[in-house]
Design a protein around this motif. Structure first.
Motif, PDB file in Angstrom:
ATOM      1  N   PRO A  81      32.994   8.402  36.083  1.00 34.06           N
ATOM      2  CA  PRO A  81      32.091   9.495  36.481  1.00 34.06           C
ATOM      3  C   PRO A  81      31.026   9.798  35.436  1.00 34.06           C
ATOM      4  O   PRO A  81      29.940  10.255  35.763  1.00 34.06           O
ATOM      5  CB  PRO A  81      33.040  10.685  36.671  1.00 34.06           C
ATOM      6  CG  PRO A  81      34.227  10.362  35.823  1.00 34.06           C
ATOM      7  CD  PRO A  81      34.375   8.873  35.879  1.00 34.06           C
ATOM      8  N   VAL A  82      31.332   9.540  34.157  1.00 31.77           N
ATOM      9  CA  VAL A  82      30.376   9.790  33.081  1.00 31.77           C
ATOM     10  C   VAL A  82      30.353   8.577  32.167  1.00 31.77           C
ATOM     11  O   VAL A  82      31.406   8.100  31.743  1.00 31.77           O
ATOM     12  CB  VAL A  82      30.752  11.051  32.266  1.00 31.77           C
ATOM     13  CG1 VAL A  82      29.736  11.276  31.147  1.00 31.77           C
ATOM     14  CG2 VAL A  82      30.828  12.271  33.166  1.00 31.77           C
ATOM     15  N   VAL A  83      29.157   8.074  31.879  1.00 32.15           N
ATOM     16  CA  VAL A  83      29.007   6.886  31.032  1.00 32.15           C
ATOM     17  C   VAL A  83      27.928   7.159  29.991  1.00 32.15           C
ATOM     18  O   VAL A  83      26.845   7.653  30.325  1.00 32.15           O
ATOM     19  CB  VAL A  83      28.624   5.645  31.866  1.00 32.15           C
ATOM     20  CG1 VAL A  83      28.400   4.444  30.954  1.00 32.15           C
ATOM     21  CG2 VAL A  83      29.703   5.337  32.892  1.00 32.15           C
ATOM     22  N   TYR A  84      28.210   6.857  28.731  1.00 30.30           N
ATOM     23  CA  TYR A  84      27.237   6.966  27.651  1.00 30.30           C
ATOM     24  C   TYR A  84      26.907   5.564  27.145  1.00 30.30           C
ATOM     25  O   TYR A  84      27.807   4.752  26.915  1.00 30.30           O
ATOM     26  CB  TYR A  84      27.785   7.815  26.497  1.00 30.30           C
ATOM     27  CG  TYR A  84      27.920   9.274  26.833  1.00 30.30           C
ATOM     28  CD1 TYR A  84      26.842  10.144  26.715  1.00 30.30           C
ATOM     29  CD2 TYR A  84      29.133   9.784  27.280  1.00 30.30           C
ATOM     30  CE1 TYR A  84      26.967  11.484  27.035  1.00 30.30           C
ATOM     31  CE2 TYR A  84      29.266  11.124  27.601  1.00 30.30           C
ATOM     32  CZ  TYR A  84      28.180  11.969  27.473  1.00 30.30           C
ATOM     33  OH  TYR A  84      28.313  13.297  27.791  1.00 30.30           O
ATOM     34  N   LEU A  85      25.613   5.289  26.973  1.00 31.44           N
ATOM     35  CA  LEU A  85      25.156   3.995  26.478  1.00 31.44           C
ATOM     36  C   LEU A  85      24.419   4.209  25.156  1.00 31.44           C
ATOM     37  O   LEU A  85      23.212   4.449  25.140  1.00 31.44           O
ATOM     38  CB  LEU A  85      24.230   3.325  27.496  1.00 31.44           C
ATOM     39  CG  LEU A  85      24.871   2.874  28.811  1.00 31.44           C
ATOM     40  CD1 LEU A  85      23.813   2.340  29.757  1.00 31.44           C
ATOM     41  CD2 LEU A  85      25.911   1.797  28.545  1.00 31.44           C
ATOM     42  N   PRO A  86      25.107   4.148  24.029  1.00 29.31           N
ATOM     43  CA  PRO A  86      24.421   4.300  22.737  1.00 29.31           C
ATOM     44  C   PRO A  86      23.566   3.077  22.429  1.00 29.31           C
ATOM     45  O   PRO A  86      23.878   1.958  22.846  1.00 29.31           O
ATOM     46  CB  PRO A  86      25.580   4.434  21.742  1.00 29.31           C
ATOM     47  CG  PRO A  86      26.731   3.760  22.404  1.00 29.31           C
ATOM     48  CD  PRO A  86      26.560   3.980  23.877  1.00 29.31           C
ATOM     49  N   GLY A  87      22.491   3.289  21.709  1.00 33.62           N
ATOM     50  CA  GLY A  87      21.627   2.182  21.317  1.00 33.62           C
ATOM     51  C   GLY A  87      20.767   1.644  22.435  1.00 33.62           C
ATOM     52  O   GLY A  87      20.308   0.501  22.373  1.00 33.62           O
ATOM     53  N   LEU A  88      20.542   2.446  23.461  1.00 33.11           N
ATOM     54  CA  LEU A  88      19.733   1.992  24.595  1.00 33.11           C
ATOM     55  C   LEU A  88      18.257   2.170  24.231  1.00 33.11           C
ATOM     56  O   LEU A  88      17.634   3.187  24.523  1.00 33.11           O
ATOM     57  CB  LEU A  88      20.084   2.790  25.846  1.00 33.11           C
ATOM     58  CG  LEU A  88      19.492   2.285  27.171  1.00 33.11           C
ATOM     59  CD1 LEU A  88      19.974   0.876  27.471  1.00 33.11           C
ATOM     60  CD2 LEU A  88      19.870   3.220  28.308  1.00 33.11           C
TER      61      LEU A  88
END
Length: 223
Positions: A194-201
């Motif tokens: 339900p929640v996704v974080y993409l660091p370094g995008l």
């Protein structure tokens, strides 16, 4: 659905006939039942007892509008405006009542946590305004917006718990619902969260792009 639940409470009960009349009136007026309650409007065809219940419910809503936060709003309704918790506490030895009390306790804890998060965000926004030389005045969030935000907060928590339960059923070791799973892009293929974080995008960094001018290999490395 909120009106149907409210109709079952002893403080403001509504018969099915009165509920249907009220909902039909809202449809004819092309407005929501909530707006009618806030304005104290309902059809006179509703029974005397039904009008009394709607008046009581309208007064409760008007009172709750002045609650400073979600925890206060819930406490006001559960402990003061209605006898929901008082009735359960009077017979807490009953297993069903004990379960309901635990649920209400968890709800109030989540409300307290949500309020703390919102206060922290407000303080952070004020500090940023100060650093940028702007005005530190912060507008008060309307109660309806606070309620909407809290319901969205609960929805996300439920989705995370359900996702954790499904993951636990598929794996040998059951995972807790309130965990953060860190994985590579390839490892996450086929999974849903339900929640996704993409660091370094960052542009030209992720997704990786082919170099326009590749580095020349040293002499003798390639045939």
């Amino acid at each position: 659905m909120g009106l149907l639940r409210a109709a079952r409470q002893p403080e403001h009960p509504l018969t099915q006939a009165d509920t249907e009349l009220f909902l039909l009136y809202a449809q004819e007026q092309k407005t929501s039942p909530r707006s009618l309650l806030f304005n104290g409007e309902w059809p006179q065809t509703i029974s005397i007892a039904g009008q009394s219940s709607l008046r009581r419910l309208s007064n409760i809503l008007q009172t709750l509008l002045h609650a400073p936060n979600i925890w206060s709003l819930l406490g006001q309704y559960l402990l003061i405006e209605t006898s929901l918790l008082r009735d359960l506490l009077s017979n807490r030895e009953d297993e069903r009542n004990a379960t309901l009390l635990a649920d209400y306790d968890l709800l109030l804890q989540l409300a307290r946590r949500y309020d703390a998060q919102q206060q922290a965000r407000t303080r952070s926004a004020g500090q940023q305004e100060d650093e940028q030389g702007g005005s530190a005045a912060t507008a008060t969030v309307p109660t309806e917006e606070q309620v909407k935000g809290f319901l969205e907060y609960l929805t996300i928590l439920v989705m995370l718990r359900q996702d954790g339960s499904r993951a636990g059923n598929d794996e040998s070791e059951q995972e807790l619902a309130d965990v953060i799973r860190v994985m590579t892009v390839h490892a996450s293929k086929g999974l849903e969260f339900p929640v996704v974080y993409l660091p370094g995008l960052l542009q030209r960094r992720f997704p990786a792009q082919a170099r326009s001018s590749p580095i020349t290999a040293p002499t003798g490395m390639l045939p």
